[in-house]
Design an enzyme around this catalytic site. Structure first.
Site, PDB file in Angstrom:
ATOM      1  N   ARG A 233      42.492  39.526  31.834  1.00 58.03           N
ATOM      2  CA  ARG A 233      43.685  39.134  30.849  1.00 58.03           C
ATOM      3  C   ARG A 233      45.043  39.222  31.739  1.00 58.03           C
ATOM      4  O   ARG A 233      45.306  40.084  32.354  1.00 58.03           O
ATOM      5  CB  ARG A 233      43.799  40.047  29.685  1.00 58.03           C
ATOM      6  CG  ARG A 233      42.827  39.712  28.620  1.00 58.03           C
ATOM      7  CD  ARG A 233      42.811  38.501  28.048  1.00 58.03           C
ATOM      8  NE  ARG A 233      42.160  38.155  26.847  1.00 58.03           N
ATOM      9  CZ  ARG A 233      40.988  37.402  27.107  1.00 58.03           C
ATOM     10  NH1 ARG A 233      40.829  36.918  28.237  1.00 58.03           N
ATOM     11  NH2 ARG A 233      40.087  37.030  26.091  1.00 58.03           N
ATOM     12  N   GLU A 262      50.148  32.457  28.289  1.00 56.52           N
ATOM     13  CA  GLU A 262      49.504  31.154  28.387  1.00 56.52           C
ATOM     14  C   GLU A 262      49.733  30.539  27.357  1.00 56.52           C
ATOM     15  O   GLU A 262      49.944  30.887  26.006  1.00 56.52           O
ATOM     16  CB  GLU A 262      47.911  31.689  28.448  1.00 56.52           C
ATOM     17  CG  GLU A 262      47.411  32.420  29.491  1.00 56.52           C
ATOM     18  CD  GLU A 262      45.865  32.613  29.486  1.00 56.52           C
ATOM     19  OE1 GLU A 262      45.193  32.249  28.710  1.00 56.52           O
ATOM     20  OE2 GLU A 262      45.639  33.363  30.578  1.00 56.52           O
ATOM     21  N   HIS A 280      42.767  29.315  32.849  1.00 57.14           N
ATOM     22  CA  HIS A 280      41.951  29.954  32.036  1.00 57.14           C
ATOM     23  C   HIS A 280      40.386  29.089  31.963  1.00 57.14           C
ATOM     24  O   HIS A 280      40.227  28.888  30.635  1.00 57.14           O
ATOM     25  CB  HIS A 280      42.501  30.576  30.880  1.00 57.14           C
ATOM     26  CG  HIS A 280      41.790  31.706  30.263  1.00 57.14           C
ATOM     27  ND1 HIS A 280      42.536  32.438  29.416  1.00 57.14           N
ATOM     28  CD2 HIS A 280      40.582  31.906  29.978  1.00 57.14           C
ATOM     29  CE1 HIS A 280      42.067  33.303  28.927  1.00 57.14           C
ATOM     30  NE2 HIS A 280      40.501  33.195  29.340  1.00 57.14           N
TER      31      HIS A 280
HETATM   32  P1  NAP Z   1      32.905  45.005  29.337  1.00 55.23           P
HETATM   33  O1  NAP Z   1      31.273  44.645  29.766  1.00 55.23           O
HETATM   34  O2  NAP Z   1      33.419  45.628  28.182  1.00 55.23           O
HETATM   35  O3  NAP Z   1      33.545  45.589  30.696  1.00 55.23           O
HETATM   36  C1  NAP Z   1      34.723  46.346  30.635  1.00 55.23           C
HETATM   37  C2  NAP Z   1      35.021  47.079  31.863  1.00 55.23           C
HETATM   38  O4  NAP Z   1      36.083  47.524  31.724  1.00 55.23           O
HETATM   39  C3  NAP Z   1      34.017  48.443  31.764  1.00 55.23           C
HETATM   40  O5  NAP Z   1      33.445  48.577  33.014  1.00 55.23           O
HETATM   41  C4  NAP Z   1      35.022  49.320  31.292  1.00 55.23           C
HETATM   42  O6  NAP Z   1      34.719  50.631  31.690  1.00 55.23           O
HETATM   43  C5  NAP Z   1      36.494  48.777  32.111  1.00 55.23           C
HETATM   44  N1  NAP Z   1      37.622  49.253  31.383  1.00 55.23           N
HETATM   45  C6  NAP Z   1      37.944  49.015  30.036  1.00 55.23           C
HETATM   46  N2  NAP Z   1      39.156  49.491  29.644  1.00 55.23           N
HETATM   47  C7  NAP Z   1      39.532  50.396  31.027  1.00 55.23           C
HETATM   48  C8  NAP Z   1      40.858  50.996  31.322  1.00 55.23           C
HETATM   49  N3  NAP Z   1      41.759  51.172  30.554  1.00 55.23           N
HETATM   50  N4  NAP Z   1      40.636  51.455  32.719  1.00 55.23           N
HETATM   51  C9  NAP Z   1      39.882  51.223  33.412  1.00 55.23           C
HETATM   52  N5  NAP Z   1      38.767  50.397  33.468  1.00 55.23           N
HETATM   53  C10 NAP Z   1      38.683  49.952  32.090  1.00 55.23           C
HETATM   54  O7  NAP Z   1      33.497  43.527  29.136  1.00 55.23           O
HETATM   55  P2  NAP Z   1      32.930  42.267  29.998  1.00 55.23           P
HETATM   56  O8  NAP Z   1      32.018  41.421  29.156  1.00 55.23           O
HETATM   57  O9  NAP Z   1      32.843  42.530  31.334  1.00 55.23           O
HETATM   58  O10 NAP Z   1      34.491  41.269  29.886  1.00 55.23           O
HETATM   59  C11 NAP Z   1      35.649  41.879  30.416  1.00 55.23           C
HETATM   60  C12 NAP Z   1      36.883  41.107  29.982  1.00 55.23           C
HETATM   61  O11 NAP Z   1      37.114  39.908  30.767  1.00 55.23           O
HETATM   62  C13 NAP Z   1      36.894  40.772  28.711  1.00 55.23           C
HETATM   63  O12 NAP Z   1      37.552  41.597  27.688  1.00 55.23           O
HETATM   64  C14 NAP Z   1      38.013  39.640  28.827  1.00 55.23           C
HETATM   65  O13 NAP Z   1      39.286  39.914  28.698  1.00 55.23           O
HETATM   66  C15 NAP Z   1      37.916  38.944  30.257  1.00 55.23           C
HETATM   67  N6  NAP Z   1      37.132  37.791  30.306  1.00 55.23           N
HETATM   68  C16 NAP Z   1      37.892  36.684  30.798  1.00 55.23           C
HETATM   69  C17 NAP Z   1      37.423  35.402  30.815  1.00 55.23           C
HETATM   70  C18 NAP Z   1      38.369  34.322  31.461  1.00 55.23           C
HETATM   71  O14 NAP Z   1      37.893  33.290  30.980  1.00 55.23           O
HETATM   72  N7  NAP Z   1      38.949  34.746  32.379  1.00 55.23           N
HETATM   73  C19 NAP Z   1      36.049  35.222  30.261  1.00 55.23           C
HETATM   74  C20 NAP Z   1      35.339  36.484  29.941  1.00 55.23           C
HETATM   75  C21 NAP Z   1      35.994  37.531  29.756  1.00 55.23           C
HETATM   76  P3  NAP Z   1      35.131  52.216  31.118  1.00 55.23           P
HETATM   77  O15 NAP Z   1      35.107  51.866  29.515  1.00 55.23           O
HETATM   78  O16 NAP Z   1      34.265  53.100  31.656  1.00 55.23           O
HETATM   79  O17 NAP Z   1      36.536  52.064  31.446  1.00 55.23           O
HETATM   80  C1  8YV Z   2      37.591  31.956  26.616  1.00 57.41           C
HETATM   81  C2  8YV Z   2      37.710  34.533  27.326  1.00 57.41           C
HETATM   82  O1  8YV Z   2      38.418  31.137  27.447  1.00 57.41           O
HETATM   83  O2  8YV Z   2      35.773  35.309  26.611  1.00 57.41           O
HETATM   84  C3  8YV Z   2      36.937  35.626  26.901  1.00 57.41           C
HETATM   85  O3  8YV Z   2      37.423  36.568  26.630  1.00 57.41           O
HETATM   86  O4  8YV Z   2      38.879  34.568  27.852  1.00 57.41           O
HETATM   87  C4  8YV Z   2      37.233  33.177  27.795  1.00 57.41           C
HETATM   88  O5  8YV Z   2      35.769  33.046  27.713  1.00 57.41           O
HETATM   89  C5  8YV Z   2      38.338  32.358  25.526  1.00 57.41           C
HETATM   90  O6  8YV Z   2      38.098  33.265  24.899  1.00 57.41           O
HETATM   91  C6  8YV Z   2      38.590  31.145  24.692  1.00 57.41           C
HETATM   92  O7  8YV Z   2      39.246  30.342  25.019  1.00 57.41           O
END
Ligand code: NAP
Ligand code: 8YV
Length: 324
Positions: A233, A262, A280
């Protein structure tokens, strides 16, 4: 509308497949923004489910007294006040797993584009400069010899780590809790991770706990050969601090898929030659977005039919369907 079908609100710019399925399976109502003023009181009382593609505040949740479930389009649900929903026994769901591999693929692509300047090299070719000026300049950066730090080794972080391991790169990570199922070195503090590596991939959730965690101290610890890749994020990066570090070459380059405000991207970032910027798009293939859309509606269907949610967020994971 059918009186026997639960009423579901579509709020914001929802994915077409979510709209199509909600309209087919529920009594659907649409509004462009999550604003209670756009709904009369009788309608607000009828709403039992919400398909969310925008920020959902506590006030908006409270405006719907019979709301039972909020299904968020995205694994990141920092824009939904899930803690407040939980106090009202409103289930919140997200879309984990179905996008992890796609997002990890995009992250590796963004990293390669950032260090090897592939978008710029293609623009050079398309501008006819290969023929007129000769070969594209050698890139000052390479993926070879790098050590990668992953900030957030969750579902997506691990998928990124596995890919980069196959590229022959050592992996380190920082999370709050050390994982027992991986041998990668763990760093209890983000700044220590940044000191130990030269390539930092940020894939933690947004929200208060990670707000501006990547700050000047972390960027300086990454160092002048440092590359920052941000796909979690935008709120996790101190954007002005990043712009200053890129401008002064206190880090070498950054690849960003997410931004603080964004879809606005600061002009200062756009002007930087050592920033590679994406709008994104990490999960943005038709197949992955369709899978996310299906999970949104499958969650609504399950919860509104009295079954457990498929993918509840941690704040709501303990909800007993029968008791709500
Ligand atoms: P997840 O499985 O819940 O993994 C989150 C990771 O972050 C865990 O390893 C967690 O470990 C760590 N974490 C959480 N809070 C933390 C903190 N304060 N300090 C240090 N580490 C922390 O989530 P995911 O499915 O991998 O997704 C992660 C994030 O990616 C989503 O929440 C979303 O914001 C982002 N995302 C972006 C896109 C995009 O389009 N750019 C797409 C999908 C996801 P601990 O709990 O042990 O700290
Ligand atoms: C999407 C994301 O782009 O899953 C997330 O957290 O950031 C992305 O997969 C978004 O949620 C919807 O536009």
């Amino acid at each position: 509308m059918s009186a026997s079908r639960p009423t579901v609100l579509l709020a914001g710019k929802v994915h077409p497949r979510v709209r199509q399925r909600v309209e087919a399976e529920f009594d659907a109502i649409s509004i462009d923004a999550a604003d209670a003023a756009l709904l009369d009181e009788d309608t607000r009382k009828r709403i039992r489910g919400l398909a969310a593609a925008t920020a959902i505040s506590a006030d908006f949740i409270d405006s719907m007294p019979n709301l039972e479930v909020i299904a968020n389009f995205g694994v990141g649900y920092d824009a939904v006040d899930a803690r407040h929903a939980a106090t009202r026994q409103v289930m919140v769901t997200n879309t984990p797993d179905v996008l992890s591999e796609e997002v990890a693929d995009t992250t590796v692509g963004l990293l390669l584009n950032t260090v090897r300047e592939l978008p710029k090299a293609e623009a050079y070719l398309r501008a006819g400069k290969w023929e007129s000026n000769g070969a594209y300049p050698l890139t000052s950066l390479s993926l070879r010899g790098r050590t990668v730090g992953i900030f957030g080794l969750g579902r997506i972080g691990l998928a990124i780590a596995r890919r980069l391991e196959a590229f022959g790169l050592p992996i380190h990570y920082h999370t709050r809790n050390k994982r027992s199922d991986v041998a990668y070195p763990w760093h209890a503090r983000l700044v220590d991770l940044a000191s130990a590596v030269d390539t930092l991939v940020v894939i933690v959730p947004g929200g208060a706990a990670t707000e501006k965690a990547v700050n000047t101290e972390v960027l300086d610890a990454l160092g002048p050969q440092g590359v920052l890749i941000s796909v979690g994020r935008g709120s996790t990066i101190d954007e002005p601090a990043l712009i200053a570090a890129l401008t002064d070459r206190r880090i070498a380059a950054a690849g960003l898929d997410v931004f603080a405000h964004e879809p606005h991207v600061p002009q200062a970032l756009m002007d930087l030659p050592n920033a590679c910027l994406l709008p994104h798009v990490a999960s943005a293939s038709e197949s992955t977005r369709n899978a996310m859309a299906d999970l949104v509606v499958d969650n609504l269907e399950a919860w509104l039919a009295g079954r457990p949610a498929l993918t509840p967020v941690p704040e709501c994971a303990g909800f007993d369907r029968a008791a709500s």
